[in-house]
Enzyme design. Structure first.
Site, PDB file in Angstrom:
ATOM      1  N   LEU A 134     -12.512  13.795  -0.090  1.00 34.05           N
ATOM      2  CA  LEU A 134     -13.776  14.521  -0.058  1.00 34.05           C
ATOM      3  C   LEU A 134     -14.628  14.218   1.175  1.00 34.05           C
ATOM      4  O   LEU A 134     -15.065  15.148   1.873  1.00 34.05           O
ATOM      5  CB  LEU A 134     -14.580  14.219  -1.330  1.00 34.05           C
ATOM      6  CG  LEU A 134     -15.937  14.914  -1.449  1.00 34.05           C
ATOM      7  CD1 LEU A 134     -15.762  16.420  -1.484  1.00 34.05           C
ATOM      8  CD2 LEU A 134     -16.673  14.420  -2.696  1.00 34.05           C
ATOM      9  N   THR A 144      -4.756   1.723  -8.907  1.00 33.97           N
ATOM     10  CA  THR A 144      -5.734   2.808  -8.888  1.00 33.97           C
ATOM     11  C   THR A 144      -6.515   2.885 -10.187  1.00 33.97           C
ATOM     12  O   THR A 144      -5.999   2.552 -11.265  1.00 33.97           O
ATOM     13  CB  THR A 144      -5.029   4.164  -8.656  1.00 33.97           C
ATOM     14  OG1 THR A 144      -5.990   5.221  -8.763  1.00 33.97           O
ATOM     15  CG2 THR A 144      -3.929   4.400  -9.684  1.00 33.97           C
ATOM     16  N   PHE A 198       0.806  -1.219   0.000  1.00 38.23           N
ATOM     17  CA  PHE A 198       0.000   0.000   0.000  1.00 38.23           C
ATOM     18  C   PHE A 198       0.841   1.273   0.000  1.00 38.23           C
ATOM     19  O   PHE A 198       0.323   2.347  -0.282  1.00 38.23           O
ATOM     20  CB  PHE A 198      -0.909   0.049   1.240  1.00 38.23           C
ATOM     21  CG  PHE A 198      -1.892  -1.076   1.328  1.00 38.23           C
ATOM     22  CD1 PHE A 198      -3.098  -1.014   0.657  1.00 38.23           C
ATOM     23  CD2 PHE A 198      -1.614  -2.206   2.073  1.00 38.23           C
ATOM     24  CE1 PHE A 198      -4.025  -2.053   0.734  1.00 38.23           C
ATOM     25  CE2 PHE A 198      -2.518  -3.254   2.161  1.00 38.23           C
ATOM     26  CZ  PHE A 198      -3.723  -3.175   1.494  1.00 38.23           C
ATOM     27  N   ALA A 199       2.107   1.179   0.375  1.00 35.24           N
ATOM     28  CA  ALA A 199       2.929   2.371   0.582  1.00 35.24           C
ATOM     29  C   ALA A 199       3.038   3.192  -0.700  1.00 35.24           C
ATOM     30  O   ALA A 199       3.545   2.712  -1.709  1.00 35.24           O
ATOM     31  CB  ALA A 199       4.325   1.962   1.061  1.00 35.24           C
ATOM     32  N   ALA A 200       2.561   4.431  -0.644  1.00 38.46           N
ATOM     33  CA  ALA A 200       2.584   5.305  -1.831  1.00 38.46           C
ATOM     34  C   ALA A 200       2.104   6.693  -1.457  1.00 38.46           C
ATOM     35  O   ALA A 200       1.399   6.886  -0.462  1.00 38.46           O
ATOM     36  CB  ALA A 200       1.686   4.737  -2.934  1.00 38.46           C
ATOM     37  N   PHE A 239     -11.175   2.719  -6.700  1.00 39.78           N
ATOM     38  CA  PHE A 239     -11.629   4.077  -6.907  1.00 39.78           C
ATOM     39  C   PHE A 239     -11.624   4.793  -5.552  1.00 39.78           C
ATOM     40  O   PHE A 239     -10.666   4.643  -4.799  1.00 39.78           O
ATOM     41  CB  PHE A 239     -12.988   4.042  -7.607  1.00 39.78           C
ATOM     42  CG  PHE A 239     -12.882   3.486  -9.002  1.00 39.78           C
ATOM     43  CD1 PHE A 239     -13.031   4.303 -10.096  1.00 39.78           C
ATOM     44  CD2 PHE A 239     -12.578   2.156  -9.227  1.00 39.78           C
ATOM     45  CE1 PHE A 239     -12.904   3.810 -11.394  1.00 39.78           C
ATOM     46  CE2 PHE A 239     -12.448   1.650 -10.506  1.00 39.78           C
ATOM     47  CZ  PHE A 239     -12.616   2.484 -11.598  1.00 39.78           C
ATOM     48  N   TYR A 280       0.090  10.819 -10.785  1.00 36.85           N
ATOM     49  CA  TYR A 280      -0.198   9.769  -9.800  1.00 36.85           C
ATOM     50  C   TYR A 280      -0.618   8.489 -10.506  1.00 36.85           C
ATOM     51  O   TYR A 280      -0.065   7.404 -10.260  1.00 36.85           O
ATOM     52  CB  TYR A 280      -1.288  10.242  -8.844  1.00 36.85           C
ATOM     53  CG  TYR A 280      -1.924   9.124  -8.058  1.00 36.85           C
ATOM     54  CD1 TYR A 280      -1.183   8.392  -7.130  1.00 36.85           C
ATOM     55  CD2 TYR A 280      -3.264   8.773  -8.255  1.00 36.85           C
ATOM     56  CE1 TYR A 280      -1.763   7.345  -6.417  1.00 36.85           C
ATOM     57  CE2 TYR A 280      -3.841   7.743  -7.551  1.00 36.85           C
ATOM     58  CZ  TYR A 280      -3.092   7.030  -6.630  1.00 36.85           C
ATOM     59  OH  TYR A 280      -3.669   5.991  -5.934  1.00 36.85           O
ATOM     60  N   ARG A 317     -17.752   9.957  -9.102  1.00 39.92           N
ATOM     61  CA  ARG A 317     -16.810   8.957  -8.608  1.00 39.92           C
ATOM     62  C   ARG A 317     -17.556   7.770  -8.014  1.00 39.92           C
ATOM     63  O   ARG A 317     -18.664   7.880  -7.518  1.00 39.92           O
ATOM     64  CB  ARG A 317     -15.880   9.564  -7.547  1.00 39.92           C
ATOM     65  CG  ARG A 317     -14.927  10.628  -8.081  1.00 39.92           C
ATOM     66  CD  ARG A 317     -13.892  10.041  -9.019  1.00 39.92           C
ATOM     67  NE  ARG A 317     -12.937  11.040  -9.486  1.00 39.92           N
ATOM     68  CZ  ARG A 317     -13.062  11.751 -10.601  1.00 39.92           C
ATOM     69  NH1 ARG A 317     -14.139  11.589 -11.361  1.00 39.92           N
ATOM     70  NH2 ARG A 317     -12.136  12.612 -10.967  1.00 39.92           N
TER      71      ARG A 317
END
Length: 326
Positions: A188, A117, A73-75, A169, A141, A219
């Site tokens: 958000l 993603t 997950f590191a990002a 998403f 990204y 989204r």
């Protein structure tokens, strides 16, 4: 299983770690805490504070850990920031992941679930988006994650490396005692919840002239615990299949204004809005089809309604800031 979770002190990694531990798995969290705190590490997990760009340290961890798999997950995750500082996204998300993959190869670790993603798709030609759709990111990204997917494809082809790439998403919601707490916060739903709690005066809408029902971006939203389930299923699937790419989403989209309205319904609070110009790199619509992972792995989201997702986040937000539980 004995699992290594990189970025396990973050929102998604921290949630997945807690769910894995609750299911009886052994978890080692590897995180540099650049956007989190030590308190975010799941109780019961082994914690290593280090960066995946540190090849000797990650290789030592992998060699000594004897892991059954790695969840990565590191990002860095801010699409807007990536359009201002693309270099740090390619360094942190792409180059550092290559270091992790090289270390995995060197130590005989051969199973990875990669946190990818939906930004890999860019502006979709049609929705809901299928996994074989054109990959054309509109921000750095998304490009930084897509480059990792290309690397994984070659590692699979040349080295027989087993991996599952999950393209998801917007992730939201909370589990008991743990939720979304980025520093600084830019997502958000928690920002709107801050307005509901009186911690912010208003919420900004970036762009109200998109070709959508109300002019704001659309989204897809998925509950973080449903996403955790998908990660575990994907890892288990690597016992039989050697490569997999799945979308994770609800299959339905909501505009920014609809999300604001949902928060207002759940909290009973009015949410003041300020309209701002569009941000560079924001696609108008991103909605996923998750039929592939449903049919192949039997994944089924438990949170189908946006109001329910937001209600779980609202409960966490109140506990976090004002000690209330409802």
């Amino acid at each position: 299983m004995n699992l290594l979770v990189t970025g396990g002190a973050g929102y998604i990694g921290g949630t997945v770690s807690r769910i894995l531990l609750a299911a009886g798995h052994t978890v080692t969290i590897y995180d540099n805490l650049c956007h989190s705190k030590r308190e975010a590490v799941a109780p019961g997990a082994t914690f290593i504070e280090a960066d995946i760009a540190d090849r000797p340290r990650i290789e030592q961890t992998l060699r000594e850990g004897k892991f059954d798999g790695v969840m990565h997950f590191a990002a860095l995750i801010e699409a807007g920031e990536s359009m201002q500082k693309p270099e740090i996204y390619f360094r942190n998300n792409t180059a550092s992941t290559l270091t992790l993959l090289e270390a995995m190869l060197a130590t005989g670790n051969n199973k990875l679930v990669f946190s990818s993603t939906a930004a890999c798709y860019g502006e979709p030609e049609k929705t809901p988006i299928l996994e074989d759709a054109t990959l054309k990111p509109t921000n750095a990204y998304g490009e930084s994650k897509l480059l990792v997917e290309h690397i994984l494809g070659w590692f699979h082809r040349v080295h027989g490396f087993r991996y599952a790439s999950l393209r998801y998403f917007n992730v939201a919601g909370a589990i008991e005692g743990y939720g979304e707490a980025h520093e600084p916060e830019s997502h958000l739903i928690p920002l709107i919840l801050d307005v509901a709690l009186g911690r912010r005066e208003s919420i900004k809408i970036y762009g109200s002239d998109y070709p959508t029902p109300d002019g704001t971006c659309v989204r897809d939203y998925i509950h973080v615990s449903d996403l955790a389930d998908a990660h575990l299923l994907a890892l288990q699937s690597l016992e039989k299949q050697t490569r997999a790419i799945y979308n994770i989403g609800s299959g339905g989209g909501f505009t920014v204004r609809q999300v604001i309205d949902s928060v207002s319904r759940v909290t009973g609070k009015q949410i003041p809005v300020i309209e701002e110009p569009r941000r560079d790199g924001d696609p108008a619509v991103l909605v996923a089809s998750s039929e592939k992972i449903k049919s192949e792995l039997g994944w089924a989201p438990r949170y189908a309604e946006l109001d329910d997702i937001i209600a779980s986040a609202w409960k966490w937000h109140q506990q976090r800031y004002v000690g209330k539980t409802s």
